[in-house]
Design an enzyme around this catalytic site. Structure first.
Site, PDB file in Angstrom:
ATOM      1  N   TYR A  41       7.765 -10.477   5.813  1.00 33.09           N
ATOM      2  CA  TYR A  41       7.739 -11.009   4.443  1.00 33.09           C
ATOM      3  C   TYR A  41       6.483 -10.493   3.764  1.00 33.09           C
ATOM      4  O   TYR A  41       5.389 -10.582   4.324  1.00 33.09           O
ATOM      5  CB  TYR A  41       7.732 -12.544   4.439  1.00 33.09           C
ATOM      6  N   ASP A 191      17.826   6.556 -17.204  1.00 32.44           N
ATOM      7  CA  ASP A 191      18.381   6.091 -15.929  1.00 32.44           C
ATOM      8  C   ASP A 191      18.963   7.315 -15.235  1.00 32.44           C
ATOM      9  O   ASP A 191      20.063   7.761 -15.555  1.00 32.44           O
ATOM     10  CB  ASP A 191      19.459   5.036 -16.205  1.00 32.44           C
ATOM     11  N   THR A 217      18.405   5.156  -8.720  1.00 27.72           N
ATOM     12  CA  THR A 217      18.766   4.708  -7.380  1.00 27.72           C
ATOM     13  C   THR A 217      18.242   5.763  -6.418  1.00 27.72           C
ATOM     14  O   THR A 217      17.881   6.869  -6.827  1.00 27.72           O
ATOM     15  CB  THR A 217      20.292   4.596  -7.205  1.00 27.72           C
ATOM     16  N   LYS A 220      21.981   8.189  -4.116  1.00 28.69           N
ATOM     17  CA  LYS A 220      23.009   9.103  -4.626  1.00 28.69           C
ATOM     18  C   LYS A 220      22.562  10.536  -4.320  1.00 28.69           C
ATOM     19  O   LYS A 220      22.415  10.872  -3.157  1.00 28.69           O
ATOM     20  CB  LYS A 220      23.271   8.811  -6.097  1.00 28.69           C
ATOM     21  N   ARG A 226      20.050   2.880   0.325  1.00 22.08           N
ATOM     22  CA  ARG A 226      20.321   2.153  -0.913  1.00 22.08           C
ATOM     23  C   ARG A 226      19.000   1.588  -1.409  1.00 22.08           C
ATOM     24  O   ARG A 226      18.210   1.056  -0.633  1.00 22.08           O
ATOM     25  CB  ARG A 226      21.314   1.025  -0.660  1.00 22.08           C
TER      26      ARG A 226
END
Ligand SMILES: *Cc1c(COP(=O)(O)O)cnc(C)c1O
Length: 402
Positions: A41, A191, A217, A220, A226
């Protein structure tokens, strides 16, 4: 679960994957996502955590930031990056919430014209909190018309303009977007979720000389895990970091951050540059071969890793085309085309992309073969079962990353 994962591994290896937003991450990337970093964490940012025991995680996050800035040749005095957003949609949401008060107006490419859900689509939360003006492509050329865009933005006066897409095959003119943003006093956000890997590989224009904020992202064309990155000019740093944590998220996914760092390192290698160039070459050949066989490519061709095929032009619904190709081991997704006369659930087109097959080593020669299969199946000239056998043999020559 082990069996299901094996089954998915087998499925991925056994098909020709033409989904424009997918890729095959390397073993090193996958190892990082499966590492003990998932146990930690670390709410907060490097050097400012709300938990003890973060001396290693701090280094992980700092190294990821360094690599992200280096890959896109950014001066750390002018640009910063947040590496904690869990995925592309939340990353965009955090930027909007940091920079645009609720109820104000933003602008983006319409979803049914190649844009993305998170650019203010009716079904996206982004349209619940902000008003949107959507711009479109020219009806005839199916390419953005910057003259029209200029007039529209002058009238709408959005606070922020989003440039970027999920289903548009042409270059974006970021310089023009900058001019348009300046003419109406808007922040310019790009983006680049789809084309980040092409920018990194030097085969697509870079938005950085013109944008204020760039989101992407990492899974891709960038071929990482991810995840997402938010790049910002320093003046927006505090607002954006606060919007990510504590604004919209709790603890970051440190295993994912580490895997992003691995992917960023891979993307700085000369082999990645070659890869990015090959993606575009492959897309051009595939589109060109299909065109020769009489198929209509939306906007007439491609400058990037994807294109839309108007299958309804030949009387085939997008959903049927998707299914037929799947039965032959060729995976695509149905997709609306600009000014589509059919419903989004069963639209007129399919989207075809080359990042994944290019990772497996497929080159121009094989693209011609794939075009024959795709065209033959859709025209009912080839038996999908037979093609599926040929595809099974074909993909064995192009293994997925181990
Ligand atoms: C894929 C994509 C996203 C969203 O990414 P997720 O990781 O699925 O949330 C955002 N913007 C654009 C343009 C995309 O293509």
């Amino acid at each position: 679960m082990r069996a299901l994962i094996k089954a998915e591994e087998h499925r991925q290896a056994g098909v020709i994957n033409l989904i424009a937003s997918e890729n095959y991450a390397s073993r090193e990337v996958r190892e990082a996502t499966g590492s003990v970093l998932t146990n930690k964490y670390s709410e907060g940012y490097p050097g400012r955590r709300y938990y003890a025991g973060n001396e290693v995680v701090d280094e992980v996050e700092r190294l990821t930031q360094e690599r992200a800035l280096k890959l896109f040749k950014l001066n750390p005095k002018k640009w910063g990056v947040n590496v904690q957003a869990l995925s592309g949609v939340p990353a965009n949401f955090f930027v909007y919430s940091a920079l645009v008060p609720p109820g104000e107006k933003m602008a983006g490419q319409a979803l049914d014209q190649g844009g993305h859900l998170s650019h203010g689509s009716k079904v996206s939360l982004t349209s619940k909190f902000w008003r949107w003006a959507h711009y479109t492509v020219d009806r005839k050329t199916e390419i953005l018309d910057y003259g029209k865009l200029t007039l529209q933005m002058k009238k709408e006066k959005p606070k922020l303009i989003v440039a970027g897409y999920s289903a548009y095959s042409r270059e974006l003119d970021f310089k023009k977007f900058r001019k348009i943003a300046d003419s109406c006093g808007a922040i310019l956000m790009v983006d680049m979720a789809h084309f980040a890997g092409l920018v990194a590989g030097g085969v697509y224009p870079s938005p950085f000389p013109y944008a204020d904020v760039v989101t992407t992202t990492t899974h891709k064309t960038l071929r990482g895990p991810r995840g997402a990155l938010i790049f910002f000019k320093k003046e927006y740093e505090d607002a954006i970091n606060k919007a990510v944590f504590p604004g919209g998220q709790g603890g970051p996914h440190d295993h994912q951050t580490a895997a992003i760092a691995v992917a960023l390192h891979e993307a700085t290698q000369p082999s990645f540059k070659k890869y990015a160039h090959q993606i575009v070459k492959n897309a051009k050949v595939l589109a060109g071969e299909l065109k020769k066989k009489g198929w209509r490519i939306v906007s007439g061709g491609t400058d990037n890793h994807l294109f839309l095929l108007d299958v309804w032009d030949k009387g085939i619904a997008g959903k049927d085309a998707e299914k037929l190709l799947e039965s032959a081991g060729i995976i695509v997704n149905r997709n609306g085309i600009p000014y589509d006369s059919r419903s989004p659930f069963n639209p007129s087109g399919i989207r075809i992309g080359t990042p994944a097959v290019t990772t497996r080593g497929v080159k121009e020669k094989e693209m011609a073969r794939i075009a024959e299969w795709v065209s033959g199946i859709l025209k009912n000239n080839l038996d999908p079962k037979k093609v599926k056998n040929e595809v099974s043999r074909f993909v064995k020559k192009f293994p997925c990353p181990k």
